[in-house]
Design an enzyme around this catalytic site. Sequence first.
Site, PDB file in Angstrom:
ATOM      1  N   GLU A 117       0.885  -1.162   0.000  1.00 55.75           N
ATOM      2  CA  GLU A 117       0.000   0.000   0.000  1.00 55.75           C
ATOM      3  C   GLU A 117       0.920   1.207   0.000  1.00 55.75           C
ATOM      4  O   GLU A 117       1.644   1.434   0.968  1.00 55.75           O
ATOM      5  CB  GLU A 117      -0.883  -0.055   1.259  1.00 55.75           C
ATOM      6  CG  GLU A 117      -1.959   0.996   1.267  1.00 55.75           C
ATOM      7  CD  GLU A 117      -2.332   1.344   2.687  1.00 55.75           C
ATOM      8  OE1 GLU A 117      -2.514   0.435   3.515  1.00 55.75           O
ATOM      9  OE2 GLU A 117      -2.411   2.552   2.981  1.00 55.75           O
ATOM     10  N   CYS A 148      -2.723   7.533   5.357  1.00 57.84           N
ATOM     11  CA  CYS A 148      -2.663   7.272   3.917  1.00 57.84           C
ATOM     12  C   CYS A 148      -3.957   7.717   3.246  1.00 57.84           C
ATOM     13  O   CYS A 148      -4.013   7.832   2.033  1.00 57.84           O
ATOM     14  CB  CYS A 148      -2.406   5.797   3.665  1.00 57.84           C
ATOM     15  SG  CYS A 148      -3.373   4.743   4.740  1.00 57.84           S
TER      16      CYS A 148
END
Lengths: 441, 441
Positions: B191, B225
């Site tokens: 990720e 994020c």
Amino acid sequence: MLEAVADALIARVDDLWVVAERETALGEVRLRGEIARSAGQFRLFAQVIRDGGHVGAIIDHADPSLTPPRPDVRRMKRPLPGVVAVFAASNFPFAFSVAGGDTASALAAGCSVVVKAHPGHPQTSELVAEVVRSALPSPDLLGLVHGMQAGVELVRHPAVVAVGFTGSVAGGKAIQALIDGRETPIPFFGELGSVNPVVVLPSARAEEVAGGFAGSLTLGVGQFCTNPGLLFVPEDAGLLERLAAAVRETTGGPMLAERIRDGYLGGLERLSELRVLAEGKAGDGAWGVTPTVFVTDIGEFADKLPRVAEECFGPASIVVTYREVAELLAVLEQLEGSLTATVHGTVPEEAAPVAEVLGRKAGRLIWNGWPTGVAVCWAMHHGGPWPASTSAAHTSVGATAIDRWLAPTAYQDWPAELLPPELQDGNPLGVPQRVDGRFRT
Amino acid sequence: MLEAVADALIARVDDLWVVAERETALGEVRLRGEIARSAGQFRLFAQVIRDGGHVGAIIDHADPSLTPPRPDVRRMKRPLPGVVAVFAASNFPFAFSVAGGDTASALAAGCSVVVKAHPGHPQTSELVAEVVRSALPSPDLLGLVHGMQAGVELVRHPAVVAVGFTGSVAGGKAIQALIDGRETPIPFFGELGSVNPVVVLPSARAEEVAGGFAGSLTLGVGQFCTNPGLLFVPEDAGLLERLAAAVRETTGGPMLAERIRDGYLGGLERLSELRVLAEGKAGDGAWGVTPTVFVTDIGEFADKLPRVAEECFGPASIVVTYREVAELLAVLEQLEGSLTATVHGTVPEEAAPVAEVLGRKAGRLIWNGWPTGVAVCWAMHHGGPWPASTSAAHTSVGATAIDRWLAPTAYQDWPAELLPPELQDGNPLGVPQRVDGRFRT
């Protein structure tokens, strides 16, 4: 649309097999059967998308009682947003080519497809593309390109979102290198090399093994990715003699192309450090070859790993004799990944330790059968650990092959008017949904 | 086992948050909440494996009436045969670290795990590993290594079968390069970066936008994020003034580490070609920073793509004004992949074209909310197109995160005694099975 493609293929079967025969010499029976198989794949994927389970619909309703409060979240898989590139295989001019499983599953997912034709059957590829396009709502859903440079440009193209490939390890590595050079990486689903070990246990009905082995080995002149390249048998002079006799009864045939014939001859050369157990009769035709089976014991085999366990594409195999299942296990542990592994026996408990090792080495385990022949069904898995496949989690045959061309989207507190029908509370399409943690069908 | 880990984490929460606070300065409330979240993830995966739907059990009984006759074929997903390597993130010392979702889902799948600790919280990592191990049947199920060289050796190790990673695009590319150098390639679930665009439509309730945006932007000093890095708003002086006022009310804070603070300041420098709309109050602490929001119009933004749309990790964002939804669509089309995309509006039909584009750009679509806060539930998808994730088909949060560590095996004519219980006709575990094409639960 998918069923219209199937119908169109069947309607043109008399033309299709003739063109393919000229380019592949695979014979009428096999080619007609393969066209039926291709049509069957399109029909299976029509079932798959009517069923709707492939989208993996999940609905979690909001739960304000949780800490932190949970919003409404819904998830389903959708088509990758772009074009799927498909590299056709040489050995299946229909079922792993322009109208093969990669194309059928990608169209079913909702992607458009560009196929890089295999140079071994360009005219068949063109005719199949024409037939498929005639059944599509837009001919733009299926493109066809020829030649290595076109293949390179295809993999590099920014509109391409995934690549499917069936071919050699070297070919697969070349495509992976092209993908590594892209600005945006994309998934690569390659089916590469496989030796498909077969283990004959001491309890096996030895009298059934020899004929089955010789038949599986030489089917389609051995040009199957599931060809049994290794046969482990108990040390038993009688069984070896039966195997030799069965192999001597076989007849080779013409291979698909000069390059493939040369590859087979090179493989025999590589294996020539082993003793030949038996050969079949020479095949005729332009690129005819002879089935050849080598024999060794497990000690010599282990000494010569990994080179003797590399795939030799064609009707060649190695019979490896063992004395104890324990020594067999240690050698099986050293094998690379395969598409299949087969066990012959009559006592399941005897097979358990062998099955445990083989279960980590192959994508499909077969009991008292032969690896050639891949059923197109919901449960099929045609893949396996590297180098059988570049992605052990995916299959190129069977209903779940569609999963390669899908990726999920989650919708959080999303308005009902904008939700796909698969995620609506009313479930208007009747797809399998997991709702608040429980499956509903 | 998974529930015992959850219990152990909760039992040690008073020790755990204190050690983590010393290393991360994230504060007691956030850290206690994050430990609860980590424990909740272990409990969710206990539910997942009790349910058994994650194995995707499929049974096709033999059908001798078909041409060719179909054997009995059964398929289920099993754990990847080896060790999962997990690279911990800096910004979640619990939920994306030693006891994070990667570890929980990999243990649930049936794999052992070795975590490469994040250098930002080594003592927290050691203590968490000790707590988790105390609840495992064998401490060998969880390894912990420190330092970059150990991470390199981990990725190269032949026993490692997959890698999970949460971090920067540069870090992700470095790991991919190590994997490319392996003899046997393995899947990489990274990720990476995400700008998380938010689109405010003309119909949105403008009065709700400013406060929500400022809160989401500065939560955890912007170290998520899913931080909203781009806010597209209609050209409206009143809305800009409201946004500026809300940002001025915010206060920054200490970032996690000097390197992260320096990265944030570098990002602000990169964006300094844009006009500053507003700043919050400076944060105190060793590595304190100031929330900063830039403003531009959509023409200037488009001219400066892609560099202005790169993630700036921390409490920075760009407000982009647009006049027409049509010009907005063209610019959204040029954005890279994100974990999330958000739409604010009151008229779903107005949102439809925007949602269509964003649905190809992000893994999660949010309506009238904010991207920070990722619910741990069955339907969550925390992933997206590159560079949000290295594998758009997979998620690192939610029940389906377990899918990353599984690969299918098919069993053909396999003896009932050797079949896993999930594939037996009696279905002794009561897992969801698809039998002869139809779901049964």
